[in-house]
Design a protein around this motif. Structure first.
Motif, PDB file in Angstrom:
ATOM      1  N   UNK A  37       8.581  -0.384  -5.040  1.00 46.12           N
ATOM      2  CA  UNK A  37       7.787   0.463  -4.138  1.00 46.12           C
ATOM      3  C   UNK A  37       7.426   1.781  -4.796  1.00 46.12           C
ATOM      4  N   UNK A  38       7.048   1.699  -6.079  1.00 48.22           N
ATOM      5  CA  UNK A  38       6.708   2.927  -6.786  1.00 48.22           C
ATOM      6  C   UNK A  38       5.452   2.740  -7.619  1.00 48.22           C
ATOM      7  N   UNK A  39       4.456   3.606  -7.411  1.00 48.69           N
ATOM      8  CA  UNK A  39       3.255   3.532  -8.235  1.00 48.69           C
ATOM      9  C   UNK A  39       2.896   4.899  -8.808  1.00 48.69           C
ATOM     10  N   UNK A  55      -6.376   6.752  -0.808  1.00 50.27           N
ATOM     11  CA  UNK A  55      -5.524   5.730  -1.433  1.00 50.27           C
ATOM     12  C   UNK A  55      -4.053   6.089  -1.292  1.00 50.27           C
ATOM     13  N   UNK A  56      -3.728   7.357  -1.577  1.00 51.27           N
ATOM     14  CA  UNK A  56      -2.335   7.811  -1.487  1.00 51.27           C
ATOM     15  C   UNK A  56      -1.770   7.603  -0.086  1.00 51.27           C
ATOM     16  N   UNK A  57      -2.541   8.014   0.934  1.00 49.34           N
ATOM     17  CA  UNK A  57      -1.962   7.936   2.281  1.00 49.34           C
ATOM     18  C   UNK A  57      -1.825   6.489   2.745  1.00 49.34           C
ATOM     19  N   UNK A  58      -2.757   5.603   2.351  1.00 52.10           N
ATOM     20  CA  UNK A  58      -2.559   4.198   2.760  1.00 52.10           C
ATOM     21  C   UNK A  58      -1.333   3.608   2.086  1.00 52.10           C
ATOM     22  N   UNK A  59      -1.108   3.995   0.841  1.00 53.01           N
ATOM     23  CA  UNK A  59       0.070   3.456   0.151  1.00 53.01           C
ATOM     24  C   UNK A  59       1.352   3.994   0.779  1.00 53.01           C
ATOM     25  N   UNK A  65       6.057   4.825  -2.809  1.00 55.29           N
ATOM     26  CA  UNK A  65       6.181   6.158  -3.388  1.00 55.29           C
ATOM     27  C   UNK A  65       5.076   6.345  -4.436  1.00 55.29           C
ATOM     28  N   UNK A  66       4.311   7.437  -4.322  1.00 54.73           N
ATOM     29  CA  UNK A  66       3.150   7.633  -5.202  1.00 54.73           C
ATOM     30  C   UNK A  66       3.290   8.887  -6.060  1.00 54.73           C
ATOM     31  N   UNK A  67       3.164   8.730  -7.373  1.00 63.50           N
ATOM     32  CA  UNK A  67       3.019   9.882  -8.266  1.00 63.50           C
ATOM     33  C   UNK A  67       1.554   9.901  -8.704  1.00 63.50           C
TER      34      UNK A  67
END
Lengths: 364, 364
Positions: A37-39, A55-59, A65-67
């Motif tokens: 669960x990490x991109x 994109x960030x908020x949909x993920x 977890x988005x960096x």
């Protein structure tokens, strides 16, 4: 518009290309292709304001977890220095081998992110979300990744297939006219090298494409991706058929190198390069002058240059000698037997090649 | 001494490991693995005076064109900067995709040359001619290539298999004592993780190995390469069994990073690391204290450190968190069930790990 899914068939490395409208933040589709669960989303400062937050908020909504890493925009940043800034951020954030990278942007972002994924801790997975026409029809499919070197474009890189490609036609609405045209150069290429029917369709539909009509664009992206997927499946590592995709590119790379990356767009250099390759084919009696004119007319309607810059035959030949398509010291070029039929040749006449280059009219 | 040939079985990427004495310039063997009559030999300024001229002239005798690139010696040069100097030389010399690279030297040369081959024009072939014991038994086999990053060793790299490995035992005669010992650390590792019989043979034969007896060294290299080839064939990309080869390495990398690359040799750090891993295994009741003592005694006889540097449990744990073996945020360690039997664990007690690290005696 219906969403289409094509497949690039490469055994264990097979992956889908999903083409549709408004699908850039299909987080379920993306989540199905992650290993944890990490991109890490890599994008640039032009694309970020348009699509990154969405994109960030949909993920994040589906627990990923988005960096996000924002790079400066432009081919001149497709360098080791920029790549290293990606590594710095990922190592500082302790990204491990289960992290998946997402390339959100055009060809530069896709190539650089793909190469980062190919080499970070000896290779992790990545997803392509191309936001330019050029990237949708060309660089996002096929696993070619690279950065530039002062002595040549894409000289350092790797073959590393993505896990998924999402081509969202809706992103093309924000594309500057000149970049849309640059993408059309590669679309026209597929017609020229392997699909005479598609070439004819392009002659019928060019006005709709230039006007950015979604249905026409979606069809052009679909046929282009199908052509590319077919060639990549037959020849993943460019040992044979895949070389045909380089129609116009050896000339184009010389143009880009001489002018400095970023002066001409890649697609513009390829357009001028395709016409040089077509002229050489005609000089060798393989296609008619009329075929060359058809290609020139189509490129012109797409808003692409049909005259290469005049910096001398000698310098062209020198720069073309640095091309990756040089095989055992012998330059090989993709030439046309007919519209819709290309072949790779090391047997062309060097004299005719020189003449084609000498015939480039002087710049104004 | 008879020449032995082992095979690393990886379908289309299979390759031979040839072990013998005085075979470093077997140009016929090398020529049989080239794709064109052009090679780039990468070596360093310590190895070059010993073997380069001999290798170059044998290759030239069979009509092979040689570009020699000499790099500064040392782990601190295993960087992008050095790698880029290799790319500069190769592009200036117009090396194409049929060029084959040869790594002539130890692990640093092998890893860096392999990574250059993995990424030059998206991948060309290479041959390993390891001239240190460490490289012969470990880094030259298995296709792991990499450079270092300030935040961690081997963080940027690729899996790229060589076409051929030539392990010439005669080259070990010139090896400094300390580097021979560092190689023995990896030899001992194979016994500890997968071959109790070999471990016992090492206990019998350590004096002969330290005295650099060719027959004993050749046997140790052969068994080590056989162990490694077996593991690599089962797990090319480190998804499972291959992780066992990292016995002692997660601790070792922390030591190397903290002290700065090059302060301790890799094998020295691994030796101290193996003892920490063995101590943790004993604390968890999996091996006896006597097994730990057997390992310590063998490392000691090989001239290797048996005490890790004391820089605090907290710093160890922090550095170990950067290791590539971290999986979804959870540290995994290779532990011993018995001498000759290792396993990968994420289930060890963190409290016991901390205690093992706290128990490291203060440095003098």
């Amino acid at each position: 518009m219906q969403t289409q899914t094509l497949k690039v068939s490469l055994d264990a490395r097979s992956y889908p290309i999903v083409i549709g409208s408004g699908i850039i933040d299909d987080s379920k589709l993306i989540a199905a292709h992650l290993t944890s669960a990490r991109v890490v989303v890599v994008t640039n400062d032009t694309v970020a304001p348009l699509f990154l937050e969405r994109l960030e908020s949909s993920l994040r909504e589906v627990g990923v977890d988005v960096l996000a890493i924002k790079l400066p925009d432009g081919e001149q940043h497709k360098t080791w220095l920029t790549l290293n800034s990606v590594f710095d951020a990922m190592l500082a954030a302790r990204c491990d081998r289960t992290t998946t990278m997402i390339a959100l942007g055009g060809g530069v972002i896709g190539d650089l992110t793909g190469f980062a994924a190919a080499t970070y801790q000896r290779g992790i997975g990545y997803i392509q979300i191309p936001t330019t026409l050029l990237a949708q029809v060309d660089s996002s499919v096929g696993g070619k990744t690279a950065i530039n070197h002062p002595l040549g474009k894409n000289m350092i890189g790797a073959f590393h297939q993505p896990r998924l490609v999402i081509a969202d036609i809706a992103t093309l609405a924000t594309l500057p006219e000149r970049e849309l045209a640059a993408g059309l150069a590669e679309v026209i290429k597929y017609g020229a090298i392997m699909d005479a029917g598609f070439f004819a369709w392009l002659e019928d539909s060019m006005d709709r494409l230039v006007a950015c009509e979604p249905e026409a664009l979606a069809y052009a992206v679909e046929v282009s991706c199908r052509c590319k997927a077919q060639i990549v499946a037959a020849d993943e590592r460019e040992a044979g058929a895949r070389a045909l995709l380089n129609f116009g590119h050896t000339f184009g790379h010389a143009i880009e190198t001489e002018l400095g990356y970023g002066e001409w767009l890649h697609g513009e250099a390829v357009a001028a390069g395709m016409l040089l390759a077509a002229s050489l084919s005609a000089r060798q009696g393989e296609i008619s002058d009329q075929d060359v004119s058809r290609l020139a007319a189509l490129l012109n309607r797409a808003g692409l240059p049909t005259k290469a810059p005049a910096f001398g035959a000698k310098r062209y030949l020198e720069l073309m000698g640095h091309d990756k398509k040089v095989h055992q010291g012998k330059l090989r070029l993709v030439l046309l037997k007919a519209i819709g039929q290309a072949y790779l040749s090391a047997e062309f006449s060097e004299e005719e090649l020189t003449r084609v280059l000498q015939d480039i009219p002087a710049d104004d």
